[in-house]
Design a protein around this motif. Structure first.
Motif, short mmCIF file in Angstrom:
data_model
loop_
_atom_site.label_atom_id
_atom_site.label_comp_id
_atom_site.label_asym_id
_atom_site.label_seq_id
_atom_site.Cartn_x
_atom_site.Cartn_y
_atom_site.Cartn_z
N PHE A 119 50.80 83.78 73.02
CA PHE A 119 50.26 85.02 72.45
C PHE A 119 49.44 84.71 71.21
O PHE A 119 48.31 85.17 71.07
CB PHE A 119 51.38 85.99 72.10
N PHE A 120 50.00 83.92 70.31
CA PHE A 120 49.29 83.59 69.08
C PHE A 120 48.40 82.37 69.30
O PHE A 120 48.84 81.24 69.22
CB PHE A 120 50.29 83.29 67.95
N ASP A 121 47.13 82.64 69.58
CA ASP A 121 46.19 81.54 69.75
C ASP A 121 45.13 81.57 68.66
O ASP A 121 44.04 81.02 68.81
CB ASP A 121 45.53 81.58 71.14
N PHE A 122 45.45 82.23 67.55
CA PHE A 122 44.52 82.32 66.44
C PHE A 122 45.32 82.50 65.15
O PHE A 122 46.52 82.79 65.18
CB PHE A 122 43.58 83.53 66.62
N ASP A 123 44.65 82.30 64.05
CA ASP A 123 45.27 82.44 62.74
C ASP A 123 45.09 83.89 62.28
O ASP A 123 43.97 84.35 62.09
CB ASP A 123 44.55 81.48 61.77
N ILE A 124 46.20 84.62 62.12
CA ILE A 124 46.08 86.03 61.76
C ILE A 124 45.49 86.24 60.38
O ILE A 124 44.92 87.30 60.10
CB ILE A 124 47.44 86.76 61.84
N TRP A 125 45.62 85.26 59.51
CA TRP A 125 45.11 85.43 58.15
C TRP A 125 43.60 85.33 58.09
O TRP A 125 42.97 85.84 57.15
CB TRP A 125 45.73 84.42 57.20
N THR A 126 42.99 84.66 59.07
CA THR A 126 41.53 84.51 59.07
C THR A 126 40.89 84.98 60.38
O THR A 126 39.67 84.95 60.50
CB THR A 126 41.13 83.03 58.85
N ASN A 127 41.73 85.38 61.36
CA ASN A 127 41.22 85.82 62.66
C ASN A 127 40.28 84.79 63.26
O ASN A 127 39.17 85.10 63.68
CB ASN A 127 40.52 87.18 62.54
N SER A 128 40.75 83.55 63.29
CA SER A 128 39.88 82.47 63.77
C SER A 128 40.69 81.29 64.23
O SER A 128 41.90 81.20 64.02
CB SER A 128 38.94 82.01 62.65
N GLN A 129 39.98 80.34 64.86
CA GLN A 129 40.54 79.04 65.21
C GLN A 129 39.67 77.94 64.61
O GLN A 129 39.78 76.79 65.00
CB GLN A 129 40.59 78.86 66.72
N ASP A 130 38.83 78.31 63.67
CA ASP A 130 37.89 77.35 63.11
C ASP A 130 38.62 76.17 62.47
O ASP A 130 39.69 76.33 61.88
CB ASP A 130 36.99 78.01 62.06
N ASP A 131 38.01 74.98 62.60
CA ASP A 131 38.63 73.80 62.02
C ASP A 131 37.96 73.40 60.71
O ASP A 131 38.17 72.30 60.21
CB ASP A 131 38.59 72.63 63.01
#
Length: 201
Positions: A119-131
């Motif tokens: 379910f959590f495939d992103f960072d909720i604090w930034t709404n992203s998966q950016d590296d």
């Protein structure tokens, strides 16, 4: 920044506290009680004017939250090292989150472990998966009722701006604001979690 470990079918490491996506693995499935214990040990979120029940106080609170998230202290980093499991840096970011939000995140995490369903495939604090490491650009008030507030947080990852919309509520007993939800792609995170828990996601 420290990495976020989110257990799924193969326990992929999908995000980091600094928004880094990786394919490393976590060593064990851990009871979510550990998250609560670490989050509670962080203490209450109070920081000067950030405790004021005003627009200015709401903005100051969110600025404190994101400065902490993007620039953890050595003590914060140690909390992550000591934790058996970490979700969204909760060992030290849990201090800024409402009890309900923490509980819903833990419920969703328990389900994705049990059902091997991410379910959590992103960072909720930034709404992203950016590296790429984010830099806080600005915080703007969107809506303020006195009891709650919605703010726009703008990051820049070196290439483009990213926006996230935390919703906060004021806890009079603790004399502080707490993040109680996020507005993500037009939908509240808690509603998305509830849909997931009910099997509607």
């Amino acid at each position: 920044m420290k990495k976020i470990f989110i257990p799924i079918i193969s326990l992929f490491l999908i995000a980091s506290c600094g928004n880094k996506v990786d394919n490393s693995t976590n060593s064990a499935e851990t009871d979510s009680a550990a998250i609560v214990e670490n989050a509670e040990s962080a203490g209450d979120a109070t920081d000067g004017d950030a405790t004021n029940q005003t627009k200015e106080g709401a903005k100051a609170f969110i600025e404190t939250v994101y400065k902490t998230y993007l620039n953890p202290t050595e003590e914060d980093e140690q909390k992550l090292d000591d934790a058996e499991i970490t979700i969204f840096c909760m060992p030290y970011m849990g201090q800024y989150m409402s009890d309900k939000l923490q509980e819903k995140i833990i419920e969703a995490n328990d389900k994705q472990i049990e059902e091997e369903d991410l379910f959590f495939d992103f960072d909720i604090w930034t709404n992203s998966q950016d590296d790429t490491g984010f830099k806080l650009k600005e915080v703007n008030n969107v809506e303020f009722t006195g009891e709650t507030a919605t703010l726009e947080v703008v990051f820049n990852n070196g290439h483009e701006d990213t926006k996230v919309y935390p919703i906060i509520e004021y806890n009079k007993e603790k004399n502080s604001w707490f993040v109680c939800d996020f507005l993500i792609n037009g939908k509240k995170l808690i509603r998305s979690i509830e849909d997931y828990l009910e099997g509607d996601n």
